[in-house]
Design a protein around this motif. Structure first.
Motif, PDB file in Angstrom:
ATOM      1  N   PHE A 109     -30.947  53.408 -98.595  1.00  0.00           N
ATOM      2  CA  PHE A 109     -30.725  52.319 -99.548  1.00  0.00           C
ATOM      3  C   PHE A 109     -31.911  52.189-100.494  1.00  0.00           C
ATOM      4  CE2 PHE A 109     -33.418  48.588 -98.735  1.00  0.00           C
ATOM      5  CZ  PHE A 109     -34.048  48.952 -97.557  1.00  0.00           C
ATOM      6  N   THR A 110     -31.639  51.597-101.646  1.00  0.00           N
ATOM      7  CA  THR A 110     -32.701  51.136-102.529  1.00  0.00           C
ATOM      8  C   THR A 110     -32.366  49.700-102.876  1.00  0.00           C
ATOM      9  OG1 THR A 110     -31.498  52.015-104.422  1.00  0.00           O
ATOM     10  CG2 THR A 110     -33.260  53.384-103.548  1.00  0.00           C
ATOM     11  N   GLY A 111     -33.367  48.934-103.208  1.00  0.00           N
ATOM     12  CA  GLY A 111     -33.071  47.552-103.539  1.00  0.00           C
ATOM     13  C   GLY A 111     -34.282  46.749-103.934  1.00  0.00           C
ATOM     14  N   ASN A 112     -33.970  45.563-104.395  1.00  0.00           N
ATOM     15  CA  ASN A 112     -34.981  44.583-104.761  1.00  0.00           C
ATOM     16  C   ASN A 112     -34.490  43.228-104.302  1.00  0.00           C
ATOM     17  OD1 ASN A 112     -37.142  45.777-106.498  1.00  0.00           O
ATOM     18  ND2 ASN A 112     -35.339  46.485-107.620  1.00  0.00           N
ATOM     19  N   GLY A 113     -35.429  42.367-103.977  1.00  0.00           N
ATOM     20  CA  GLY A 113     -35.010  41.014-103.651  1.00  0.00           C
ATOM     21  C   GLY A 113     -35.824  40.417-102.529  1.00  0.00           C
ATOM     22  N   CYS A 114     -35.260  39.368-101.950  1.00  0.00           N
ATOM     23  CA  CYS A 114     -35.996  38.583-100.961  1.00  0.00           C
ATOM     24  C   CYS A 114     -36.112  39.329 -99.625  1.00  0.00           C
ATOM     25  CB  CYS A 114     -35.295  37.242-100.742  1.00  0.00           C
ATOM     26  SG  CYS A 114     -33.714  37.382 -99.903  1.00  0.00           S
ATOM     27  N   SER A 115     -36.934  38.801 -98.766  1.00  0.00           N
ATOM     28  CA  SER A 115     -37.201  39.443 -97.477  1.00  0.00           C
ATOM     29  C   SER A 115     -35.937  39.542 -96.625  1.00  0.00           C
ATOM     30  CB  SER A 115     -38.286  38.685 -96.710  1.00  0.00           C
ATOM     31  OG  SER A 115     -37.904  37.355 -96.488  1.00  0.00           O
ATOM     32  N   ILE A 116     -35.052  38.548 -96.738  1.00  0.00           N
ATOM     33  CA  ILE A 116     -33.823  38.570 -95.931  1.00  0.00           C
ATOM     34  C   ILE A 116     -32.917  39.716 -96.385  1.00  0.00           C
ATOM     35  CG2 ILE A 116     -31.720  37.292 -95.297  1.00  0.00           C
ATOM     36  CD1 ILE A 116     -34.226  36.087 -94.066  1.00  0.00           C
ATOM     37  N   SER A 117     -32.700  39.823 -97.696  1.00  0.00           N
ATOM     38  CA  SER A 117     -31.782  40.853 -98.200  1.00  0.00           C
ATOM     39  C   SER A 117     -32.315  42.254 -97.912  1.00  0.00           C
ATOM     40  CB  SER A 117     -31.535  40.676 -99.701  1.00  0.00           C
ATOM     41  OG  SER A 117     -32.715  40.916-100.446  1.00  0.00           O
ATOM     42  N   GLN A 118     -33.610  42.452 -98.100  1.00  0.00           N
ATOM     43  CA  GLN A 118     -34.162  43.792 -97.944  1.00  0.00           C
ATOM     44  C   GLN A 118     -34.311  44.178 -96.469  1.00  0.00           C
ATOM     45  OE1 GLN A 118     -34.463  45.618-100.913  1.00  0.00           O
ATOM     46  NE2 GLN A 118     -33.448  43.732-101.556  1.00  0.00           N
ATOM     47  N   SER A 119     -34.698  43.231 -95.633  1.00  0.00           N
ATOM     48  CA  SER A 119     -34.796  43.550 -94.203  1.00  0.00           C
ATOM     49  C   SER A 119     -33.405  43.782 -93.621  1.00  0.00           C
ATOM     50  CB  SER A 119     -35.549  42.456 -93.431  1.00  0.00           C
ATOM     51  OG  SER A 119     -34.867  41.230 -93.500  1.00  0.00           O
ATOM     52  N   ALA A 120     -32.402  43.061 -94.132  1.00  0.00           N
ATOM     53  CA  ALA A 120     -31.029  43.266 -93.658  1.00  0.00           C
ATOM     54  C   ALA A 120     -30.565  44.689 -93.969  1.00  0.00           C
ATOM     55  CB  ALA A 120     -30.083  42.245 -94.297  1.00  0.00           C
ATOM     56  N   ALA A 121     -30.898  45.179 -95.171  1.00  0.00           N
ATOM     57  CA  ALA A 121     -30.506  46.539 -95.547  1.00  0.00           C
ATOM     58  C   ALA A 121     -31.186  47.554 -94.635  1.00  0.00           C
ATOM     59  CB  ALA A 121     -30.880  46.804 -97.006  1.00  0.00           C
ATOM     60  N   SER A 122     -32.449  47.336 -94.363  1.00  0.00           N
ATOM     61  CA  SER A 122     -33.189  48.236 -93.480  1.00  0.00           C
ATOM     62  C   SER A 122     -32.603  48.222 -92.070  1.00  0.00           C
ATOM     63  CB  SER A 122     -34.669  47.808 -93.452  1.00  0.00           C
ATOM     64  OG  SER A 122     -35.393  48.573 -92.516  1.00  0.00           O
ATOM     65  N   LEU A 123     -32.338  47.020 -91.567  1.00  0.00           N
ATOM     66  CA  LEU A 123     -31.826  46.868 -90.202  1.00  0.00           C
ATOM     67  C   LEU A 123     -30.417  47.434 -90.058  1.00  0.00           C
ATOM     68  CD1 LEU A 123     -33.240  43.315 -89.531  1.00  0.00           C
ATOM     69  CD2 LEU A 123     -33.549  45.242 -87.967  1.00  0.00           C
ATOM     70  N   ILE A 124     -29.577  47.203 -91.056  1.00  0.00           N
ATOM     71  CA  ILE A 124     -28.191  47.644 -90.890  1.00  0.00           C
ATOM     72  C   ILE A 124     -28.073  49.153 -91.075  1.00  0.00           C
ATOM     73  CG2 ILE A 124     -27.202  47.334 -93.234  1.00  0.00           C
ATOM     74  CD1 ILE A 124     -24.952  45.746 -91.433  1.00  0.00           C
ATOM     75  N   THR A 125     -28.861  49.738 -91.971  1.00  0.00           N
ATOM     76  CA  THR A 125     -28.808  51.190 -92.115  1.00  0.00           C
ATOM     77  C   THR A 125     -29.304  51.851 -90.829  1.00  0.00           C
ATOM     78  OG1 THR A 125     -30.969  51.140 -93.233  1.00  0.00           O
ATOM     79  CG2 THR A 125     -29.022  51.296 -94.640  1.00  0.00           C
ATOM     80  N   GLU A 126     -30.324  51.242 -90.235  1.00  0.00           N
ATOM     81  CA  GLU A 126     -30.849  51.772 -88.977  1.00  0.00           C
ATOM     82  C   GLU A 126     -29.803  51.668 -87.865  1.00  0.00           C
ATOM     83  OE1 GLU A 126     -33.483  53.354 -89.075  1.00  0.00           O
ATOM     84  OE2 GLU A 126     -34.471  53.364 -87.130  1.00  0.00           O
ATOM     85  N   ALA A 127     -29.046  50.563 -87.891  1.00  0.00           N
ATOM     86  CA  ALA A 127     -28.050  50.318 -86.837  1.00  0.00           C
ATOM     87  C   ALA A 127     -26.873  51.278 -86.915  1.00  0.00           C
ATOM     88  CB  ALA A 127     -27.552  48.870 -86.923  1.00  0.00           C
ATOM     89  N   ILE A 128     -26.501  51.702 -88.127  1.00  0.00           N
ATOM     90  CA  ILE A 128     -25.259  52.492 -88.259  1.00  0.00           C
ATOM     91  C   ILE A 128     -25.503  53.990 -88.328  1.00  0.00           C
ATOM     92  CG2 ILE A 128     -24.082  50.598 -89.437  1.00  0.00           C
ATOM     93  CD1 ILE A 128     -24.253  52.392 -92.013  1.00  0.00           C
ATOM     94  N   LYS A 129     -26.733  54.410 -88.538  1.00  0.00           N
ATOM     95  CA  LYS A 129     -27.008  55.844 -88.678  1.00  0.00           C
ATOM     96  C   LYS A 129     -26.651  56.572 -87.395  1.00  0.00           C
ATOM     97  CE  LYS A 129     -31.267  57.225 -89.673  1.00  0.00           C
ATOM     98  NZ  LYS A 129     -32.455  57.592 -90.461  1.00  0.00           N
ATOM     99  N   GLY A 130     -25.796  57.593 -87.522  1.00  0.00           N
ATOM    100  CA  GLY A 130     -25.375  58.358 -86.357  1.00  0.00           C
ATOM    101  C   GLY A 130     -24.159  57.769 -85.655  1.00  0.00           C
ATOM    102  N   LYS A 131     -23.683  56.631 -86.136  1.00  0.00           N
ATOM    103  CA  LYS A 131     -22.513  55.998 -85.510  1.00  0.00           C
ATOM    104  C   LYS A 131     -21.228  56.479 -86.179  1.00  0.00           C
ATOM    105  CE  LYS A 131     -24.595  52.825 -82.798  1.00  0.00           C
ATOM    106  NZ  LYS A 131     -26.022  53.057 -83.045  1.00  0.00           N
ATOM    107  N   THR A 132     -20.128  56.369 -85.444  1.00  0.00           N
ATOM    108  CA  THR A 132     -18.834  56.675 -86.050  1.00  0.00           C
ATOM    109  C   THR A 132     -18.452  55.546 -87.010  1.00  0.00           C
ATOM    110  OG1 THR A 132     -17.539  55.529 -84.361  1.00  0.00           O
ATOM    111  CG2 THR A 132     -18.070  57.841 -83.931  1.00  0.00           C
ATOM    112  N   ILE A 133     -17.469  55.836 -87.871  1.00  0.00           N
ATOM    113  CA  ILE A 133     -16.980  54.810 -88.793  1.00  0.00           C
ATOM    114  C   ILE A 133     -16.486  53.595 -88.006  1.00  0.00           C
ATOM    115  CG2 ILE A 133     -15.294  54.293 -90.606  1.00  0.00           C
ATOM    116  CD1 ILE A 133     -17.136  56.462 -91.531  1.00  0.00           C
ATOM    117  N   GLU A 134     -15.783  53.876 -86.918  1.00  0.00           N
ATOM    118  CA  GLU A 134     -15.246  52.778 -86.103  1.00  0.00           C
ATOM    119  C   GLU A 134     -16.376  51.916 -85.518  1.00  0.00           C
ATOM    120  OE1 GLU A 134     -12.916  54.107 -82.812  1.00  0.00           O
ATOM    121  OE2 GLU A 134     -11.711  52.278 -82.745  1.00  0.00           O
TER     122      GLU A 134
END
Ligand code: ZN
Length: 140
Positions: free
Chosen positions: A58-83
């Motif tokens: 991801f790339t982005g700009n904004g507050c700590s909540i929005s940017q940490s959420a992007a970091s956390l969610i990309t980390e959570a889904i990497k390597g996971k199935t679509i389901e």
């Protein structure tokens, strides 16, 4: 350390040292979105391997909540199935909506659970899921 303090530390850590930040060569899907109320912007790029999210950045700009959420969610889904990714997204949405959620599925994403108490910030935290949802719809 209280759970609240631990959650704050996770958010600050992902804001200051975001995971999966940058671009992918030849992404299979890309999407972006913004939250004008706060000035948050997030763009995501994904590479699929069959039914698996092989890589996401991801790339982005904004507050700590929005940017940490992007970091956390990309980390959570990497390597996971679509389901599995959809399940994580749904549990995350439940959490932000103040509904019951499965903490085991969310892992570190639970650090954002306090956001539900601040309705204006829920849009900051949910921007990444909206962008991810658009990107997943490009999966054929
Ligand atoms: Zn924000």
């Amino acid at each position: 350390m209280s759970l609240e303090e631990l959650f704050k530390e996770i958010i600050i850590e992902h804001y200051q040292h975001p995971k999966n930040q940058g671009h992918l060569e030849h992404p299979d899907a890309k999407s972006d979105g913004s939250n004008p109320l706060c000035g948050d912007e997030i763009a995501m790029e994904l590479i699929f391997d069959g039914n698996v999210v092989r890589n996401v950045m991801f790339t982005g700009n904004g507050c700590s909540i929005s940017q940490s959420a992007a970091s956390l969610i990309t980390e959570a889904i990497k390597g996971k199935t679509i389901e599995e990714t959809r399940t994580i997204m749904n549990e995350y949405k439940n959490m932000l909506a103040g509904k019951e959620y499965n903490a085991d599925i969310l892992g570190d994403l639970e650090a954002l659970s306090d956001v539900k108490r601040y309705p204006a910030r829920v849009k900051c935290a949910s921007l990444s899921v909206a962008v991810l949802d658009q990107a997943l719809q490009q999966k054929k």
